[in-house]
Design an enzyme around this catalytic site. Structure first.
Site, PDB file in Angstrom:
ATOM      1  N   GLY A  62       1.710  10.902  -5.893  1.00  0.00           N
ATOM      2  CA  GLY A  62       1.124   9.676  -5.334  1.00  0.00           C
ATOM      3  C   GLY A  62      -0.394   9.707  -5.455  1.00  0.00           C
ATOM      4  O   GLY A  62      -1.016   8.741  -5.905  1.00  0.00           O
ATOM      5  N   ASN A  93       4.177   1.873   8.701  1.00  0.00           N
ATOM      6  CA  ASN A  93       4.319   2.953   7.726  1.00  0.00           C
ATOM      7  C   ASN A  93       3.158   3.957   7.854  1.00  0.00           C
ATOM      8  O   ASN A  93       2.230   3.976   7.052  1.00  0.00           O
ATOM      9  CB  ASN A  93       4.367   2.362   6.322  1.00  0.00           C
ATOM     10  CG  ASN A  93       4.887   3.343   5.292  1.00  0.00           C
ATOM     11  OD1 ASN A  93       5.025   4.533   5.583  1.00  0.00           O
ATOM     12  ND2 ASN A  93       5.153   2.854   4.100  1.00  0.00           N
ATOM     13  N   TYR A 118      -3.340   6.498   2.490  1.00  0.00           N
ATOM     14  CA  TYR A 118      -4.396   5.602   1.990  1.00  0.00           C
ATOM     15  C   TYR A 118      -5.746   5.925   2.632  1.00  0.00           C
ATOM     16  O   TYR A 118      -6.787   5.874   1.969  1.00  0.00           O
ATOM     17  CB  TYR A 118      -4.013   4.138   2.239  1.00  0.00           C
ATOM     18  CG  TYR A 118      -2.854   3.650   1.407  1.00  0.00           C
ATOM     19  CD1 TYR A 118      -2.766   3.950   0.042  1.00  0.00           C
ATOM     20  CD2 TYR A 118      -1.846   2.863   1.964  1.00  0.00           C
ATOM     21  CE1 TYR A 118      -1.707   3.495  -0.733  1.00  0.00           C
ATOM     22  CE2 TYR A 118      -0.780   2.395   1.190  1.00  0.00           C
ATOM     23  CZ  TYR A 118      -0.719   2.715  -0.157  1.00  0.00           C
ATOM     24  OH  TYR A 118       0.322   2.252  -0.918  1.00  0.00           O
TER      25      TYR A 118
END
Lengths: 223, 223
Positions: free
Chosen positions: B160, B187, B194
């Site tokens: 990711g 989430n 992030y």
């Protein structure tokens, strides 16, 4: 001899009884007005610290792309005048008139005067800005609505509904699947307006961005 | 005679010790895989009722636009294999290897097998999809990140971060001002990831959309 001068009458345009208006597609010479509207939009949302665009970058972004392959951005402007607009063959232009219950004073009229018309005083009252894009959610493309703003003295006259509807009609006629946008969660009047227009408001999404030094860091890391 | 067959070993690819991987730009023949990844993304977010796109519409949207003037969408895929990838001259392709502490079983490997390679078993592990667009906030364009997904069995391996960084590096090198996207507010692992990537999360924006019958109504009203 009056010591206090009548500021409101000397520093702005007063409309009596009727306000004529039309919607048209913005052209490059409109950018100074568009950028002033954009500044007012950011002031209204109290996010002027996030306004990194400039009049020059808006000109590039809308009319003279430095970067190829970007979806073209459409800006629709609402113009107002004390006089009727001449009929126009452009089918994207439509006009309507508003009856005023009391005189309307636009104290910032000189900042928003459209200079290209010689015969009439014409002023910019608001704008909507949007562009088409792909969506993984839908079968057809969508519009992303980037900005939507009506100047304060022209609110509650039906202009917002008219401007939004003009964009939505364009989306529907093009066979697009949706219009997507963000709104501030404290702005109950805007959320109420959008609901009235038929919008769905998602509570469970957050808006994220990676910008400035945090983005540049990825290039530094790769060197 | 065994009545219960060994499902996991016969119905999937097992990787031992090493996983070789690379990132490449998707091409049209990848769409069936991309659409399966998209379906898994919508299942993961429990929003399958919002998935109105089809494999066919994704093909059109990404590679064969029915609608002109849309920003091109880039899809980057992560491919994995038990064998090293041949070196490749395409500079958008990079590769790396992951040491496995224990065998990794991909039970859905056959659904995500890349059929164009004859010599090796190659499978799709995840993707990111984004397009460039204008932003009123910034001086230069931004990427809108539309989808980001790593298949479950390939998570927590650094894929990711690698995929996101590849996109962010592309944005930085192009001189773009930001990457913007939505994330589900429940989430926490995604929001944490992030944030770790440097993202800013806005709490005060809501995501709105006008779609389906509510949008079509504007066309009906105009007739």
């Amino acid at each position: 001899m009056a010591l206090i001068s009548p500021i409101s009458s000397s520093n702005g345009k007063t409309f009596n009884q009727k306000l004529f208006s039309r919607i048209r597609v913005a052209i490059e010479s409109d950018v100074p007005h568009i950028y002033k509207l954009m500044q007012q939009l950011f002031v209204y949302h109290d996010i002027t610290h996030l306004l990194k665009s400039t009049e020059s970058s808006v000109t590039s972004g809308l009319f003279n792309p430095k970067f190829p392959h970007l979806s073209p951005v459409t800006t629709l402007l609402i113009e107002v005048s004390a006089n009727p607009f001449p009929s126009c063959l452009n089918d994207k232009t439509s006009s309507k008139e508003v009856d005023l219950n009391m005189p309307l004073i636009d104290e910032e009229s000189e900042q928003f005067r459209v200079v290209k018309y010689d015969q009439h005083d014409v002023f910019i009252a608001g704008y909507v800005m949007f562009y088409p894009c792909f969506s993984s959610f839908f079968e057809n493309p969508v519009f992303h609505m980037e900005n939507f703003f009506i100047r304060e003295c022209y609110r509650s006259k039906g202009f917002g509904k008219w401007l939004f509807s003009t964009m939505a009609l364009e989306a529907a006629r093009m066979g697009f699947s949706s219009i997507d946008w963000y709104a501030s969660d404290w702005n109950e009047s805007a959320l109420g307006f959008y609901k009235h227009m038929g919008a769905t408001i998602s509570d469970d999404f957050r808006v994220l961005s990676l910008a400035g030094k945090a983005l540049e860091a990825f290039e530094d890391d790769s060197n």
